[in-house]
Design an enzyme around this catalytic site. Structure first.
Site, PDB file in Angstrom:
ATOM      1  CE  LYS A  76      -3.838   2.117   2.619  1.00 58.74           C
ATOM      2  NZ  LYS A  76      -4.763   1.987   3.770  1.00 58.74           N
ATOM      3  CB  SER A 151      -8.077   3.983   2.960  1.00 54.49           C
ATOM      4  OG  SER A 151      -7.268   3.282   3.884  1.00 54.49           O
ATOM      5  CB  SER A 175      -8.606   1.057   5.691  1.00 49.13           C
ATOM      6  OG  SER A 175      -9.331   2.239   5.559  1.00 49.13           O
TER       7      SER A 175
HETATM    8  N1  GLN Z   1     -13.225   4.665   6.411  1.00 41.00           N
HETATM    9  C1  GLN Z   1     -12.619   5.048   7.640  1.00 41.00           C
HETATM   10  C2  GLN Z   1     -12.142   6.474   7.553  1.00 41.00           C
HETATM   11  O1  GLN Z   1     -12.345   7.087   6.549  1.00 41.00           O
HETATM   12  C3  GLN Z   1     -11.487   4.116   7.968  1.00 41.00           C
HETATM   13  C4  GLN Z   1     -10.277   4.387   7.180  1.00 41.00           C
HETATM   14  C5  GLN Z   1      -9.136   3.501   7.552  1.00 41.00           C
HETATM   15  O2  GLN Z   1      -9.316   2.461   8.172  1.00 41.00           O
HETATM   16  N2  GLN Z   1      -7.951   3.941   7.199  1.00 41.00           N
HETATM   17  O3  GLN Z   1     -11.595   6.984   8.493  1.00 41.00           O
END
Ligand code: GLN
Length: 484
Positions: A76, A151, A175
């Site tokens: 990532k 994400s 995410s």
């Molecule tokens: N969707 C959540 C956010 O926008 C989690 C994102 C994540 O786990 N990095 O904060």
């Protein structure tokens, strides 16, 4: 070759069926040919990959083989990689080349893996659809009009489309698990502190945790074994031994107590996803598991508490991007103030700005007690719910995401609806527990994910529970059309 799991590829490499260079060229060719339709990679590191593959082949020839020697994977784009751009999905870091490797990257390199490239992601990991990336949205390989989740959307899409056997992800509020669910792959978020955060660009430091996205639980066990471990450079890393996560994969599940929280099956859950999850739970009953109805009464407070804690930590972490030390600087600043304002104004996207503003507000004097401190107290209540539940059950199961993949653009202008995508995953981060998502079936040809939550440091149990299910089902083996 691309349909083989890491475990199968590892055997093939050791038995000389193919070389790491052949394998690497095969995946690079697929990325070049197929990723135009997905946009799952930000950077393809072809030269580095081929050099690492040749080195792996030399090691295999010399008999110095570990289980992961010569296995291609993707990182990532939140993990710092020495010499290869690390953008974090943001214009702010579009020109950033880290001078060092994140600990996870270092450990995977040392295990002999080959880095194919860096995967697309929501900007600074803030999002649930991969639409906030500076590099454009990622498409879900099961239907390119839908999102892959976020994400770690690029990682999930790339694994689902067989562009890589594995990709790393990070999970602050879901995410790893939510994109794994939406793309039909296996994702594991370890216990907070299990995997080093050193060199993993920080979003919300008390919640962030790295982990693998793979096709199978067995593969996740192999990768976690390398990523996990104490790191003195991460002050929240925990010094406890790393077990052999592959050792107990086949342990019998007879008598396993599975808790089903009633709050995870209520209003807002898509009926098709609910059916797939119940069908999966029936499979566990056949394997001898016992179902226990439980309650996690503070579940409804998880999203509101998270959206105070995460933005607060984000506003603090992202203050380092000031036009001076890293990344983007605006042109011709008039003075220092102008440089700060325009560098940040021009290089951060709308969602990142929204979080910084909310966080700075919640931490400001006069509001700190009302918001931040209150959210931390709620967080304690949420942890206590899980603590109590784990006194009577071994694992907790439910859906990973309330719906299958939604349409591109469908929720992009409605942050609150988007935030609710993580309604079943966020509490796990607030409590610091390990959680997995595994393919549980399909709803109108789109993947459904089963979430499995464990007690602290019980990753081996989660992997065992996931692996046994994958031995008797084939949801994880299905390939999206066009990517066979
Ligand atoms: N969707 C959540 C956010 O926008 C989690 C994102 C994540 O786990 N990095 O904060």
């Amino acid at each position: 070759m691309h349909n083989k799991t890491i475990a199968e590829l590892s055997r093939g490499l050791r038995e000389g069926d193919f070389s790491s260079e052949e394998l690497t060229r095969h995946f690079l060719e697929r990325i070049n040919r197929l990723d135009n339709s997905l946009n799952s990679f930000i950077t393809v590191s072809e030269e580095l990959a081929l050099a690492q593959a040749k080195q792996a082949d030399a090691q295999i020839a010399a008999g110095e083989v570990g289980a992961l020697t010569g296995i291609p994977l993707a990182q990532k784009d939140i993990f710092c990689t020495d010499g290869v751009k690390t953008s974090c999905g943001s214009k702010m870091l579009d020109n950033f080349i880290a001078p060092y490797n994140a600990t996870s990257v270092e450990q995977l390199n040392a295990a002999g893996t080959v880095m194919l490239g860096k995967t697309n992601m929501d900007e600074f990991a803030m999002g649930s659809s991969n639409e906030t990336s500076f590099y454009g949205a990622v498409k879900n390989p099961w239907n390119t009009d839908t999102v892959p989740g976020g994400s770690s959307g690029g990682s999930a899409a790339a694994v689902a489309a067989r562009l890589t056997p594995c990709a790393t992800g990070t999970d602050t509020g879901g995410s790893i698990r939510q994109p794994a669910a939406l793309c039909g792959v296996t994702g594991l978020k370890p216990t907070y502190g299990r995997v080093s955060r050193y060199g993993m660009i920080a979003f919300a430091s008390s919640l962030d945790q790295g982990g693998p996205l793979t096709r199978t639980a067995e593969d996740a066990a192999m990768i976690l074994g390398v990523m996990a471990g104490f790191d003195e450079r991460d002050s929240t890393s925990i010094d406890t031994p790393v077990p052999d996560y592959t050792a107990g994969l086949n342990d019998d599940l007879n008598g396993l107590k599975i808790g089903l929280p009633k709050e995870y099956f209520g209003e807002g859950l898509d009926s098709g996803i609910g059916d797939a999850v119940h069908a999966a739970i029936d499979e566990y009953k056949k394997m001898g598991a016992e179902i226990v109805d439980i309650s996690l009464p503070n579940t409804h407070l998880a999203v509101p508490a998270y959206y105070v804690v995460a933005p607060a930590e984000c506003s603090s972490n992202l203050s380092r991007f000031d036009g001076v030390r890293f990344g983007y600087r605006c042109e011709d600043p008039k003075d220092l103030e102008d440089m700060y304002k325009r560098s940040r104004g021009e290089a951060f996207g709308a969602e990142v700005k929204r979080r910084i503003l909310i966080g700075a507000y919640a931490l400001s004097s006069g509001y700190y007690d009302a918001y931040y401190l209150k959210a931390q107290k709620v967080r304690r209540l949420i942890s206590a719910d899980f603590k109590q539940a784990f006194e009577s059950v071994d694992v907790i199961m439910g859906p990973t995401s309330p719906t299958p993949a939604f349409g591109l653009g469908e929720k992009a202008d409605d942050p609150i609806t988007m935030y609710l995508s993580d309604i079943y995953t966020i509490a796990v981060n607030l409590a610091g527990l390990p959680g997995m998502s595994i393919p549980a079936g399909f709803v109108n040809n789109m993947p459904a994910g089963l979430q499995i939550i464990g007690n602290y440091f019980e990753e081996a149990k989660l992997l065992n529970v996931a692996h046994k299910f994958q031995q008797i089902t084939d949801h994880h083996q299905r390939t999206p059309a066009g990517f066979e």
